[in-house]
Design a protein around this motif. Structure first.
Motif, mmCIF file in Angstrom:
data_model
loop_
_atom_site.group_PDB
_atom_site.id
_atom_site.type_symbol
_atom_site.label_atom_id
_atom_site.label_comp_id
_atom_site.label_asym_id
_atom_site.label_seq_id
_atom_site.Cartn_x
_atom_site.Cartn_y
_atom_site.Cartn_z
ATOM 1 N N LEU A 215 -41.863 11.676 -14.848
ATOM 2 C CA LEU A 215 -40.570 11.773 -15.081
ATOM 3 C C LEU A 215 -39.374 12.338 -14.223
ATOM 4 O O LEU A 215 -38.331 11.523 -14.172
ATOM 5 C CB LEU A 215 -40.880 13.656 -16.080
ATOM 6 N N ALA A 218 -38.777 8.180 -13.885
ATOM 7 C CA ALA A 218 -37.970 7.555 -14.605
ATOM 8 C C ALA A 218 -37.005 8.456 -14.867
ATOM 9 O O ALA A 218 -36.576 7.179 -15.939
ATOM 10 C CB ALA A 218 -39.143 8.353 -16.305
ATOM 11 N N LEU A 219 -36.867 9.100 -14.642
ATOM 12 C CA LEU A 219 -36.011 9.836 -15.318
ATOM 13 C C LEU A 219 -34.349 8.789 -13.957
ATOM 14 O O LEU A 219 -33.318 9.192 -14.040
ATOM 15 C CB LEU A 219 -34.873 11.080 -14.143
ATOM 16 N N THR A 220 -34.845 8.318 -13.035
ATOM 17 C CA THR A 220 -34.364 7.486 -11.674
ATOM 18 C C THR A 220 -34.114 6.394 -12.447
ATOM 19 O O THR A 220 -33.035 5.330 -11.355
ATOM 20 C CB THR A 220 -34.792 7.913 -10.671
ATOM 21 N N ALA A 224 -33.627 5.499 -18.813
ATOM 22 C CA ALA A 224 -33.881 7.604 -19.018
ATOM 23 C C ALA A 224 -33.236 7.449 -20.017
ATOM 24 O O ALA A 224 -34.033 8.187 -21.543
ATOM 25 C CB ALA A 224 -34.535 7.887 -17.871
ATOM 26 N N THR A 225 -31.903 7.667 -20.371
ATOM 27 C CA THR A 225 -31.006 8.849 -21.223
ATOM 28 C C THR A 225 -31.241 8.198 -22.618
ATOM 29 O O THR A 225 -31.356 8.567 -23.935
ATOM 30 C CB THR A 225 -29.744 8.905 -20.690
ATOM 31 N N GLY A 227 -33.934 6.667 -24.081
ATOM 32 C CA GLY A 227 -35.285 6.838 -24.575
ATOM 33 C C GLY A 227 -35.586 8.010 -25.132
ATOM 34 O O GLY A 227 -35.898 8.852 -26.038
ATOM 35 N N LEU A 228 -34.414 9.488 -24.450
ATOM 36 C CA LEU A 228 -34.201 10.189 -24.675
ATOM 37 C C LEU A 228 -33.678 10.861 -25.820
ATOM 38 O O LEU A 228 -33.576 12.496 -26.671
ATOM 39 C CB LEU A 228 -34.098 11.279 -22.840
ATOM 40 N N ILE A 296 -41.066 13.615 -23.167
ATOM 41 C CA ILE A 296 -40.182 13.306 -22.457
ATOM 42 C C ILE A 296 -40.040 12.080 -21.287
ATOM 43 O O ILE A 296 -40.392 11.387 -20.522
ATOM 44 C CB ILE A 296 -39.952 14.920 -22.155
ATOM 45 N N SER A 297 -41.757 12.742 -20.711
ATOM 46 C CA SER A 297 -41.531 12.081 -20.091
ATOM 47 C C SER A 297 -42.149 10.210 -20.404
ATOM 48 O O SER A 297 -41.787 9.050 -19.480
ATOM 49 C CB SER A 297 -43.561 12.350 -18.799
ATOM 50 N N SER A 300 -38.670 8.692 -21.225
ATOM 51 C CA SER A 300 -37.923 7.892 -20.277
ATOM 52 C C SER A 300 -38.837 6.606 -19.671
ATOM 53 O O SER A 300 -37.585 5.472 -19.426
ATOM 54 C CB SER A 300 -38.362 9.166 -18.719
ATOM 55 N N GLY A 303 -37.483 4.501 -22.169
ATOM 56 C CA GLY A 303 -36.675 3.756 -22.367
ATOM 57 C C GLY A 303 -36.069 3.412 -21.563
ATOM 58 O O GLY A 303 -35.188 1.976 -21.902
#
Length: 615
Positions: A215, A218-220, A224-225, A227-228, A296-297, A300, A303
């Motif tokens: 997570l 992936a958020l970096t 990722a945004t 995908g969420l 979420i993971s 991300s 995405g």
């Protein structure tokens, strides 16, 4: 396993501590379904919309069933067969059969995970590029028509046949991986809850560490945004589709692992005085939170994959437009692509029509992100390729999958072994280690069907039909057996004895009315919907690259599907008929004996509790 009491009977083993018990229940419930089945359903129906029926099913169906299983197993101190035979003989061996059938295909997935894990140490990853052809003059044609990821899964791993009717031969590499997976399960389970209770400290906690690492990473990543947003963007129209509610209801069974018998077996090793209501809430809430956390993971990363594919699509179009209109390489970019296309459409539409442009839609790439087992072995492996340090991420991902699957296998195996011990089907001189070895060996031999070239098709059959209708039927009769045969008042006394308080009005309302009605409605609706269509399956056909061909199941396979759906529950009517015949012959209803390992003063305590209530 256990010591002998004063009467000479062997005492039932107990957990070393409460943490072991909770981790085992959580590990059993939190399985591979939380990583790919739940995200897959969210992807189909829109996460925000799917969460509504899922949470409703969790509150009014999942948690009450979970509480019931933990409570009845703890009170009667027996596995699924012993519990249901003590309450109502008609429930028979259904849970044990489901656990066995699910276990044999579930461990096959772990064999696939091992295969990918062993290949994750290569640089570059073997699914990142196509192999060369036999003439060494170019790349493999089948791989080029599809993708390297698809080719490695369907050809290098499964060597899949064109259809389920073509069995093909066993793949020796899958046989070795399958044998390795069963050996690992046996080693972890060789001492029963003694060895399993120690293994869960790793298998139940490590996936959370890996999910957190994924997570954060992936958020970096770009995309990722997206995908969420895709995960949580609700498709409200899907709530009008009855299939959404059916999938949400059946997902609860996969998610909480109720009706398998494993949770009953685990709770039977508890102390008699234990707050099983709190345990049910803890396990249920953590499990559902894990499904969301894993989604979420996963989304991300997906995405990021979709954004990468979207960008590659635009760059291909930019190259085509730049060459056709002789533009400067720096003039048209990904950021101003739409403005350029609009400008060219207004100034030179005829020439623009001559250029073959790909359809680049980010939502379309996201729509193609999940599909059952493909989420792990196709989509996610493709996403990992684009991540820096791809080998490390691949190793972590497949170790996490194996840990999740191993925890679930503990429950499936316990759901078979405990009933065997309770029914005394094996001679006393056979040690637990040998009995476990025999079960693992039989399961391995049966699971060899999944190593055939048609094996993946059979895994899908087992995954789709063994864990659907049978679980609904078993769960329905579980509630009927406990609440209406054993009796709500007696069950309430049981809970009072164990926890010091009686179940509140919410639990009683769910057990007596809401949960059985929901189960019955879901069961009838599921059967009606399935009866209206002939089931199909995706087959790997070289003429349909890069997609799969949807083919109807042959009639003989459809007959096996019906058989797999009925075998686990056929014992219910058979036992009813058998008991009725016995009652008619003897002229009286048969008496059931209490388990010798359970509370010997059960009747005295129950009566004493009732007298205390009167006073």
């Amino acid at each position: 396993m256990g010591k002998k009491n004063n009467s000479g009977a062997q005492e039932r083993p107990k957990w070393d501590n409460k943490v072991q018990y909770l981790l085992t229940c959580i590990g059993f419930a939190v399985g591979l379904g939380n990583v790919w089945r739940f995200p897959f359903l969210c992807q189909i129906y829109g996460g925000g919309a799917f969460l509504i029926p899922y949470l409703i099913a969790l509150v009014f169906q999942g948690l009450p069933l979970l509480y019931l299983e933990l409570a009845i197993g703890q009170r009667l101190r027996m596995g699924s067969i012993g519990v249901w035979n003590s309450i109502s003989p008609m429930l028979g061996i259904s849970s044990m059969v489901v656990s066995f059938l699910v276990g044999i295909f579930y461990n096959t997935i772990l064999a696939w995970v091992l295969w990918y894990f062993f290949h994750s140490f290569q640089n570059p990853l073997p699914w990142s590029q196509c192999p060369v052809n036999d003439n060494l003059t170019g790349y493999n044609e089948e791989c080029e028509k599809s993708t390297p990821v698809n080719y490695f899964w369907y050809r290098e791993t499964l060597n899949i046949s064109p259809g389920i009717e073509i069995s093909g031969s066993m793949q020796w590499w899958l046989v070795i991986c399958l044998a390795t997976a069963w050996c690992i399960v046996y080693i972890c389970f060789i001492k029963g809850i003694e060895s399993m209770g120690k293994a869960v400290y790793v298998t139940a906690t490590f996936p959370y560490l890996v999910l957190t690492i994924f997570l954060v990473r992936a958020l970096t990543l770009p995309g990722a945004t997206d995908g969420l947003l895709y995960l949580f963007s609700p498709k409200w129209s899907t709530l009008l589709d009855p299939q959404v509610w059916l999938d949400a209801a059946t997902q609860i069974f996969f998610s909480l692992s109720v009706a398998f018998g494993g949770l009953i077996a685990f709770s039977s090793y508890n102390a008699e005085k234990n707050n099983c209501e709190r345990d049910a809430l803890v396990v249920g809430i953590i499990n559902s939170a894990t499904s969301l956390y894993a989604s979420i993971s996963i989304f991300s990363v997906l995405g990021f994959k979709a954004k990468t594919a979207f960008t590659s699509c635009l760059q291909a179009n930019i190259l085509a437009l730049t060459n056709h209109f002789e533009l400067s390489d720096q003039d048209m970019t990904v950021d101003n692509y739409d403005n350029w296309v609009e400008h060219l459409n207004q100034t030179n539409p005829v020439e623009l029509d001559k250029v073959t442009l790909r359809i680049c839609d980010l939502n379309r790439f996201l729509d193609e992100s999940a599909s059952g087992t493909g989420l792990a072995f196709i989509v996610f492996t493709e996403a990992v390729i684009s991540m820096p340090g791809s080998q490390v991420w691949a190793i972590l991902f497949f170790v996490m999958l194996f840990s999740l699957g191993l925890s679930s296998m503990f429950g499936n195996l316990e759901g078979v072994l405990t009933p065997i011990n309770d029914l005394k089907l094996m001679p006393k001189w056979i040690p637990h280690e040998l009995l476990t070895a025999i079960l693992c060996l039989i399961s391995f031999l049966v699971a060899l069907i999944f190593t055939l070239q048609s094996g993946n098709y059979w895994v899908e059959v087992f995954n789709s039909y063994v864990g659907s209708v049978p679980l609904l039927i078993i769960a329905f009769f579980e509630i009927i057996g406990v609440i209406y045969i054993r009796g709500m008042r007696t069950f309430s006394d049981d809970i009072y004895f164990m926890t010091g308080k009686r179940p509140n009005i919410f639990w009683k309302a769910c057990w007596m009315f809401i949960s059985p009605v929901m189960l019955l409605v879901v069961l009838i609706a599921y059967v009606v919907i399935q009866a209206q269509k002939h089931p199909t399956y995706p087959s790997w056909n070289t003429n349909y690259f890069p997609e799969t061909e949807q083919k109807p199941y042959p009639d003989w396979v459809f007959a096996i599907i019906v058989l797999l759906s009925t075998i686990p529950v056929i014992s219910i009517p058979l036992v009813v008929i058998y008991k009725l015949i016995c009652c008619k012959i003897k002229g009286s209803s048969p008496r059931t004996e209490l388990n010798p390992y359970c509370n010997e003063s059960f009747e005295v305590e129950t009566q004493g509790g009732k007298e205390q209530m009167r006073n």
